[in-house]
Design a protein around this motif. Structure first.
Motif, mmCIF file in Angstrom:
data_model
loop_
_atom_site.group_PDB
_atom_site.id
_atom_site.type_symbol
_atom_site.label_atom_id
_atom_site.label_comp_id
_atom_site.label_asym_id
_atom_site.label_seq_id
_atom_site.Cartn_x
_atom_site.Cartn_y
_atom_site.Cartn_z
ATOM 1 N N ALA A 1 -8.313 3.571 -5.297
ATOM 2 C CA ALA A 1 -9.737 3.008 -5.482
ATOM 3 C C ALA A 1 -9.553 1.475 -4.767
ATOM 4 O O ALA A 1 -10.697 0.931 -4.641
ATOM 5 C CB ALA A 1 -9.937 2.624 -7.014
ATOM 6 N N MET A 2 -8.455 1.116 -4.216
ATOM 7 C CA MET A 2 -8.543 -0.359 -3.553
ATOM 8 C C MET A 2 -8.977 0.010 -2.369
ATOM 9 O O MET A 2 -8.736 0.782 -1.626
ATOM 10 C CB MET A 2 -6.803 -0.751 -3.443
ATOM 11 N N SER A 3 -9.442 -1.217 -1.861
ATOM 12 C CA SER A 3 -10.066 -1.325 -0.510
ATOM 13 C C SER A 3 -8.836 -1.541 0.310
ATOM 14 O O SER A 3 -7.742 -2.062 -0.148
ATOM 15 C CB SER A 3 -10.775 -2.524 -0.282
ATOM 16 N N PHE A 4 -8.802 -1.485 1.732
ATOM 17 C CA PHE A 4 -7.689 -1.819 2.501
ATOM 18 C C PHE A 4 -7.120 -3.261 2.275
ATOM 19 O O PHE A 4 -5.787 -3.548 2.093
ATOM 20 C CB PHE A 4 -8.017 -1.845 4.115
ATOM 21 N N GLU A 5 -7.993 -4.142 2.223
ATOM 22 C CA GLU A 5 -7.430 -5.705 2.113
ATOM 23 C C GLU A 5 -7.079 -5.774 0.647
ATOM 24 O O GLU A 5 -5.965 -6.692 0.647
ATOM 25 C CB GLU A 5 -8.717 -6.686 2.079
ATOM 26 N N GLN A 6 -7.376 -5.051 -0.387
ATOM 27 C CA GLN A 6 -6.874 -5.409 -1.514
ATOM 28 C C GLN A 6 -5.559 -4.747 -1.719
ATOM 29 O O GLN A 6 -4.585 -5.556 -1.998
ATOM 30 C CB GLN A 6 -7.589 -4.700 -2.728
ATOM 31 N N ALA A 7 -5.359 -3.672 -1.038
ATOM 32 C CA ALA A 7 -4.068 -2.716 -1.083
ATOM 33 C C ALA A 7 -2.952 -3.626 -0.207
ATOM 34 O O ALA A 7 -1.675 -3.592 -0.547
ATOM 35 C CB ALA A 7 -3.917 -1.543 -0.394
ATOM 36 N N LEU A 8 -3.584 -4.220 0.765
ATOM 37 C CA LEU A 8 -2.562 -4.977 1.684
ATOM 38 C C LEU A 8 -2.151 -6.432 1.012
ATOM 39 O O LEU A 8 -0.849 -6.613 1.124
ATOM 40 C CB LEU A 8 -3.309 -5.477 3.099
ATOM 41 N N LEU B 1 16.564 -5.190 -11.388
ATOM 42 C CA LEU B 1 16.877 -3.916 -10.698
ATOM 43 C C LEU B 1 15.542 -2.854 -11.195
ATOM 44 O O LEU B 1 14.804 -2.316 -10.152
ATOM 45 C CB LEU B 1 17.944 -3.248 -10.862
ATOM 46 N N ASP B 2 15.338 -2.644 -12.408
ATOM 47 C CA ASP B 2 14.491 -1.786 -12.888
ATOM 48 C C ASP B 2 13.351 -2.023 -12.423
ATOM 49 O O ASP B 2 12.417 -1.102 -12.062
ATOM 50 C CB ASP B 2 14.585 -1.451 -14.371
ATOM 51 N N GLN B 3 12.780 -3.242 -12.732
ATOM 52 C CA GLN B 3 11.375 -3.714 -12.228
ATOM 53 C C GLN B 3 11.365 -3.776 -10.615
ATOM 54 O O GLN B 3 10.189 -3.208 -10.022
ATOM 55 C CB GLN B 3 11.045 -5.154 -12.319
ATOM 56 N N SER B 4 12.414 -3.825 -9.634
ATOM 57 C CA SER B 4 12.594 -3.823 -8.386
ATOM 58 C C SER B 4 12.169 -2.237 -7.791
ATOM 59 O O SER B 4 11.337 -2.128 -6.982
ATOM 60 C CB SER B 4 14.005 -4.175 -7.832
ATOM 61 N N ILE B 5 12.691 -1.296 -8.689
ATOM 62 C CA ILE B 5 12.559 0.190 -8.391
ATOM 63 C C ILE B 5 11.002 0.378 -8.560
ATOM 64 O O ILE B 5 10.425 0.983 -7.650
ATOM 65 C CB ILE B 5 13.459 0.958 -9.140
ATOM 66 N N ARG B 6 10.314 -0.132 -9.634
ATOM 67 C CA ARG B 6 9.192 0.041 -9.916
ATOM 68 C C ARG B 6 8.175 -0.191 -8.739
ATOM 69 O O ARG B 6 7.073 0.316 -8.485
ATOM 70 C CB ARG B 6 8.723 -0.364 -11.226
ATOM 71 N N ILE B 7 8.351 -1.653 -8.591
ATOM 72 C CA ILE B 7 7.507 -2.227 -7.599
ATOM 73 C C ILE B 7 7.884 -1.712 -6.293
ATOM 74 O O ILE B 7 6.805 -1.716 -5.428
ATOM 75 C CB ILE B 7 7.496 -3.676 -7.549
ATOM 76 N N TYR B 8 8.817 -1.129 -5.750
ATOM 77 C CA TYR B 8 9.010 -0.622 -4.570
ATOM 78 C C TYR B 8 8.279 0.732 -4.343
ATOM 79 O O TYR B 8 7.733 0.978 -3.542
ATOM 80 C CB TYR B 8 10.433 -0.226 -4.540
ATOM 81 N N GLU B 9 8.414 1.371 -5.709
ATOM 82 C CA GLU B 9 7.658 2.855 -5.620
ATOM 83 C C GLU B 9 5.972 2.422 -5.522
ATOM 84 O O GLU B 9 5.401 3.073 -4.671
ATOM 85 C CB GLU B 9 7.880 3.453 -6.739
ATOM 86 N N ARG B 10 5.565 1.339 -5.993
ATOM 87 C CA ARG B 10 4.106 0.881 -5.913
ATOM 88 C C ARG B 10 3.741 0.641 -4.543
ATOM 89 O O ARG B 10 2.942 0.933 -4.086
ATOM 90 C CB ARG B 10 3.996 -0.157 -6.937
ATOM 91 N N GLY B 11 4.772 -0.050 -3.874
ATOM 92 C CA GLY B 11 4.653 -0.545 -2.373
ATOM 93 C C GLY B 11 4.560 0.660 -1.510
ATOM 94 O O GLY B 11 3.700 0.572 -0.693
ATOM 95 N N GLU B 12 5.362 1.655 -1.848
ATOM 96 C CA GLU B 12 5.208 2.944 -1.099
ATOM 97 C C GLU B 12 3.762 3.430 -1.112
ATOM 98 O O GLU B 12 3.443 4.064 -0.166
ATOM 99 C CB GLU B 12 6.293 3.904 -1.617
ATOM 100 N N ALA B 13 3.253 3.525 -2.519
ATOM 101 C CA ALA B 13 1.998 4.123 -2.542
ATOM 102 C C ALA B 13 0.751 3.389 -2.002
ATOM 103 O O ALA B 13 0.115 4.051 -1.437
ATOM 104 C CB ALA B 13 1.722 4.204 -4.259
ATOM 105 N N LEU B 14 1.022 2.015 -1.968
ATOM 106 C CA LEU B 14 0.152 1.207 -1.499
ATOM 107 C C LEU B 14 0.349 1.245 0.261
ATOM 108 O O LEU B 14 -0.762 1.386 0.952
ATOM 109 C CB LEU B 14 0.325 -0.394 -1.561
ATOM 110 N N LYS B 15 1.400 1.539 0.841
ATOM 111 C CA LYS B 15 1.852 1.643 2.344
ATOM 112 C C LYS B 15 1.119 2.829 2.713
ATOM 113 O O LYS B 15 0.379 3.117 3.553
ATOM 114 C CB LYS B 15 3.103 1.722 2.710
#
Length: 83
Positions: free
Chosen positions: A11-18, A35-49
């Motif tokens: 649902a995010m705009s390009f600008e929000q996702a970036l 580490l566990d949080q790093s993995i979660r936010i990395y996965e979110r980063g992949e989804a955002l990318k």
């Protein structure tokens, strides 16, 4: 499992996702995230990318280039990547 926590990305705009992706990169580069949080936010980063890539592709598909006549005057448009 990771996809479920990232459903809001769609649902995010390009600008929000970036912006969100840039924050994730900053957090990971700082190196003070557990580490566990790093993995979660990395996965979110992949989804955002992926989402940003999809939005950019959609925008590129809408771009048209202007066709010029021999004397340099605009005569219409055609798809950017005419095939």
């Amino acid at each position: 499992m990771a996809g479920e926590s990232n459903e809001d990305v769609k649902a995010m705009s390009f600008e929000q996702a970036l912006d969100a992706l840039e924050k994730i990169v900053d957090d990971l580069e700082r190196g003070d995230v557990p580490l566990d949080q790093s993995i979660r936010i990395y996965e979110r980063g992949e989804a955002l990318k992926v989402h940003c890539d999809r939005l950019l592709k959609a925008a590129e598909d809408k771009v048209e280039k202007i066709r010029l006549s021999r004397d340099g005057k605009p005569v219409g448009t055609e798809p950017l990547d005419a095939e």
